[in-house]
Design a protein around this motif. Structure first.
Motif, PDB file in Angstrom:
ATOM      1  N   GLN A 189       0.789  -1.327   0.040  1.00  0.00           N
ATOM      2  CA  GLN A 189       0.059   0.074   0.091  1.00  0.00           C
ATOM      3  C   GLN A 189       1.025   1.177   0.059  1.00  0.00           C
ATOM      4  OE1 GLN A 189      -3.867  -1.673  -0.174  1.00  0.00           O
ATOM      5  NE2 GLN A 189      -3.034   0.455  -0.741  1.00  0.00           N
ATOM      6  N   VAL A 190       2.030   1.244   0.869  1.00  0.00           N
ATOM      7  CA  VAL A 190       2.806   2.419   1.010  1.00  0.00           C
ATOM      8  C   VAL A 190       3.454   2.664  -0.740  1.00  0.00           C
ATOM      9  CG1 VAL A 190       5.061   3.118   1.663  1.00  0.00           C
ATOM     10  CG2 VAL A 190       3.203   2.363   3.400  1.00  0.00           C
ATOM     11  N   ASN A 191       3.968   1.687  -1.081  1.00  0.00           N
ATOM     12  CA  ASN A 191       4.690   1.583  -2.541  1.00  0.00           C
ATOM     13  C   ASN A 191       3.375   2.002  -3.554  1.00  0.00           C
ATOM     14  OD1 ASN A 191       6.969   0.837  -1.493  1.00  0.00           O
ATOM     15  ND2 ASN A 191       6.970  -1.354  -2.124  1.00  0.00           N
ATOM     16  N   LEU A 214      -6.878  12.468 -10.109  1.00  0.00           N
ATOM     17  CA  LEU A 214      -7.311  11.097  -9.590  1.00  0.00           C
ATOM     18  C   LEU A 214      -6.060  10.336  -9.027  1.00  0.00           C
ATOM     19  CD1 LEU A 214     -10.124  10.556 -12.194  1.00  0.00           C
ATOM     20  CD2 LEU A 214     -10.402  10.878  -9.434  1.00  0.00           C
ATOM     21  N   CYS A 215      -4.760  10.393  -9.434  1.00  0.00           N
ATOM     22  CA  CYS A 215      -3.701   9.654  -9.166  1.00  0.00           C
ATOM     23  C   CYS A 215      -3.649  10.129  -7.667  1.00  0.00           C
ATOM     24  CB  CYS A 215      -2.568   9.836  -9.887  1.00  0.00           C
ATOM     25  SG  CYS A 215      -2.644   8.595 -11.426  1.00  0.00           S
ATOM     26  N   GLN A 216      -3.392  11.394  -7.392  1.00  0.00           N
ATOM     27  CA  GLN A 216      -3.281  11.961  -6.137  1.00  0.00           C
ATOM     28  C   GLN A 216      -4.462  11.622  -4.999  1.00  0.00           C
ATOM     29  OE1 GLN A 216      -0.641  13.488  -4.927  1.00  0.00           O
ATOM     30  NE2 GLN A 216       0.216  14.495  -6.685  1.00  0.00           N
ATOM     31  N   GLN A 217      -5.375  11.511  -5.641  1.00  0.00           N
ATOM     32  CA  GLN A 217      -6.636  10.926  -4.734  1.00  0.00           C
ATOM     33  C   GLN A 217      -6.467   9.668  -4.363  1.00  0.00           C
ATOM     34  OE1 GLN A 217     -10.638  10.130  -6.664  1.00  0.00           O
ATOM     35  NE2 GLN A 217     -11.388  11.584  -5.285  1.00  0.00           N
ATOM     36  N   GLN A 218      -6.055   8.713  -5.115  1.00  0.00           N
ATOM     37  CA  GLN A 218      -5.751   7.463  -4.936  1.00  0.00           C
ATOM     38  C   GLN A 218      -4.702   7.240  -3.889  1.00  0.00           C
ATOM     39  OE1 GLN A 218      -7.978   5.154  -5.700  1.00  0.00           O
ATOM     40  NE2 GLN A 218      -9.194   6.856  -6.679  1.00  0.00           N
ATOM     41  N   ALA A 219      -3.597   8.058  -4.149  1.00  0.00           N
ATOM     42  CA  ALA A 219      -2.414   7.829  -3.270  1.00  0.00           C
ATOM     43  C   ALA A 219      -3.007   8.211  -1.893  1.00  0.00           C
ATOM     44  CB  ALA A 219      -1.463   8.916  -3.773  1.00  0.00           C
ATOM     45  N   GLU A 253       4.346  -7.435  12.572  1.00  0.00           N
ATOM     46  CA  GLU A 253       4.445  -7.179  11.240  1.00  0.00           C
ATOM     47  C   GLU A 253       5.694  -7.733  10.666  1.00  0.00           C
ATOM     48  OE1 GLU A 253       4.406  -3.811   7.833  1.00  0.00           O
ATOM     49  OE2 GLU A 253       4.713  -3.135   9.714  1.00  0.00           O
ATOM     50  N   ASP A 254       5.809  -8.741   9.960  1.00  0.00           N
ATOM     51  CA  ASP A 254       6.941  -9.286   9.165  1.00  0.00           C
ATOM     52  C   ASP A 254       7.215  -8.228   8.173  1.00  0.00           C
ATOM     53  OD1 ASP A 254       8.973 -10.558   8.202  1.00  0.00           O
ATOM     54  OD2 ASP A 254       7.965 -12.482   7.822  1.00  0.00           O
ATOM     55  N   ALA A 255       8.236  -7.635   7.845  1.00  0.00           N
ATOM     56  CA  ALA A 255       8.447  -6.998   6.698  1.00  0.00           C
ATOM     57  C   ALA A 255       9.234  -7.623   5.485  1.00  0.00           C
ATOM     58  CB  ALA A 255       9.409  -5.871   7.122  1.00  0.00           C
ATOM     59  N   PRO A 256       8.430  -8.291   4.736  1.00  0.00           N
ATOM     60  CA  PRO A 256       8.945  -8.926   3.431  1.00  0.00           C
ATOM     61  C   PRO A 256       9.377  -8.125   2.421  1.00  0.00           C
ATOM     62  CG  PRO A 256       6.562  -9.253   3.600  1.00  0.00           C
ATOM     63  CD  PRO A 256       6.982  -8.415   4.755  1.00  0.00           C
ATOM     64  N   ASP A 257      10.458  -8.216   1.410  1.00  0.00           N
ATOM     65  CA  ASP A 257      10.687  -7.382   0.653  1.00  0.00           C
ATOM     66  C   ASP A 257       9.974  -7.531  -0.840  1.00  0.00           C
ATOM     67  OD1 ASP A 257      11.845  -9.527  -0.094  1.00  0.00           O
ATOM     68  OD2 ASP A 257      13.998  -8.700  -0.334  1.00  0.00           O
ATOM     69  N   GLU A 258       8.861  -8.485  -0.854  1.00  0.00           N
ATOM     70  CA  GLU A 258       8.294  -8.536  -2.150  1.00  0.00           C
ATOM     71  C   GLU A 258       7.600  -7.418  -2.981  1.00  0.00           C
ATOM     72  OE1 GLU A 258       7.728 -10.642   0.255  1.00  0.00           O
ATOM     73  OE2 GLU A 258       7.943 -12.788  -0.325  1.00  0.00           O
ATOM     74  N   PRO A 259       6.993  -6.514  -2.121  1.00  0.00           N
ATOM     75  CA  PRO A 259       6.514  -5.468  -2.634  1.00  0.00           C
ATOM     76  C   PRO A 259       7.553  -4.480  -3.060  1.00  0.00           C
ATOM     77  CG  PRO A 259       5.370  -5.804  -0.598  1.00  0.00           C
ATOM     78  CD  PRO A 259       6.515  -7.049  -0.821  1.00  0.00           C
ATOM     79  N   TYR A 309       7.946  -3.047  -6.856  1.00  0.00           N
ATOM     80  CA  TYR A 309       7.959  -1.522  -7.084  1.00  0.00           C
ATOM     81  C   TYR A 309       9.255  -1.021  -7.700  1.00  0.00           C
ATOM     82  CZ  TYR A 309       8.179   3.478  -5.593  1.00  0.00           C
ATOM     83  OH  TYR A 309       8.304   4.749  -5.731  1.00  0.00           O
ATOM     84  N   SER A 310      10.313  -1.750  -7.366  1.00  0.00           N
ATOM     85  CA  SER A 310      11.711  -1.414  -7.987  1.00  0.00           C
ATOM     86  C   SER A 310      11.704  -1.982  -9.556  1.00  0.00           C
ATOM     87  CB  SER A 310      12.807  -1.699  -7.328  1.00  0.00           C
ATOM     88  OG  SER A 310      12.945  -3.178  -7.268  1.00  0.00           O
ATOM     89  N   GLN A 311      10.997  -2.928  -9.862  1.00  0.00           N
ATOM     90  CA  GLN A 311      11.050  -3.223 -11.180  1.00  0.00           C
ATOM     91  C   GLN A 311      10.147  -2.536 -12.211  1.00  0.00           C
ATOM     92  OE1 GLN A 311      12.631  -5.805 -12.781  1.00  0.00           O
ATOM     93  NE2 GLN A 311      13.928  -5.891 -11.129  1.00  0.00           N
ATOM     94  N   LEU A 312       9.235  -2.247 -11.292  1.00  0.00           N
ATOM     95  CA  LEU A 312       7.997  -1.335 -12.481  1.00  0.00           C
ATOM     96  C   LEU A 312       8.309   0.215 -12.300  1.00  0.00           C
ATOM     97  CD1 LEU A 312       4.465  -3.312 -11.132  1.00  0.00           C
ATOM     98  CD2 LEU A 312       6.043  -3.570 -13.491  1.00  0.00           C
TER      99      LEU A 312
END
Length: 152
Positions: A14-16, A37-42, A61-67, A71-74
């Motif tokens: 969600q943060v990403n 709308l992108c600002q609204q969705q953010a 909370e476990d902090a997995p790095d998958e997101p 994010y870095s790929q996209l």
């Protein structure tokens, strides 16, 4: 309990996604609907991350790095022009889809844990994420003919 892993996954996603929506808004500010709308969705993604906070405290909370990897790929930087807008919207769609399915999984865990508070948050946020996906799909449909057929 592995719920902590998925809460961490969802929170980070969600943060990403919020950050990605802001990047697209800034990069395509010449498109008034995109910027607004992108600002609204953010802001909506920020609210989703904040609503998860009480459950992060409750379940840890476990902090997995998958997101972060997605994010870095996209989002190595936004693109320009019509085709750039279309690709940026598609990247947002992929990130929102990750959030959508993760809300579903967390919702199933909430059922299993009989956590009505978490279930209420999941239902609300899952519905809002579905709206994000619908908007992104609709906006990509509107952008595609211009971007793919009309010469710039």
């Amino acid at each position: 309990m592995h719920l902590a892993h998925y809460l961490g996954l969802l929170h980070r996603a969600q943060v990403n996604l919020a950050d990605a929506f802001r990047q697209v808004a800034d990069a395509h500010a010449e498109e008034p609907d995109i910027e607004h709308l992108c600002q609204q969705q953010a802001k909506r993604c920020d609210a989703h991350a904040e609503q998860l906070h009480p459950f992060v405290v409750r379940y840890s909370e476990d902090a997995p790095d998958e997101p972060d990897r997605l994010y870095s790929q996209l989002f190595t930087g936004t693109r320009t022009g019509g085709i750039g807008l279309l690709r940026d919207l598609q990247d947002l769609y992929l990130m929102a889809a990750e959030c959508d399915i993760t809300w579903t999984v967390v919702g199933q865990a909430a059922y299993g844990a009989r956590d009505q508070d978490l279930l209420a948050v999941v239902r609300r946020c899952e519905g809002e994420t579905a709206i994000q996906l619908k908007w992104l799909r609709t906006r990509m449909k509107a952008a595609a003919p211009q971007a793919l057929v009309v010469a710039e």
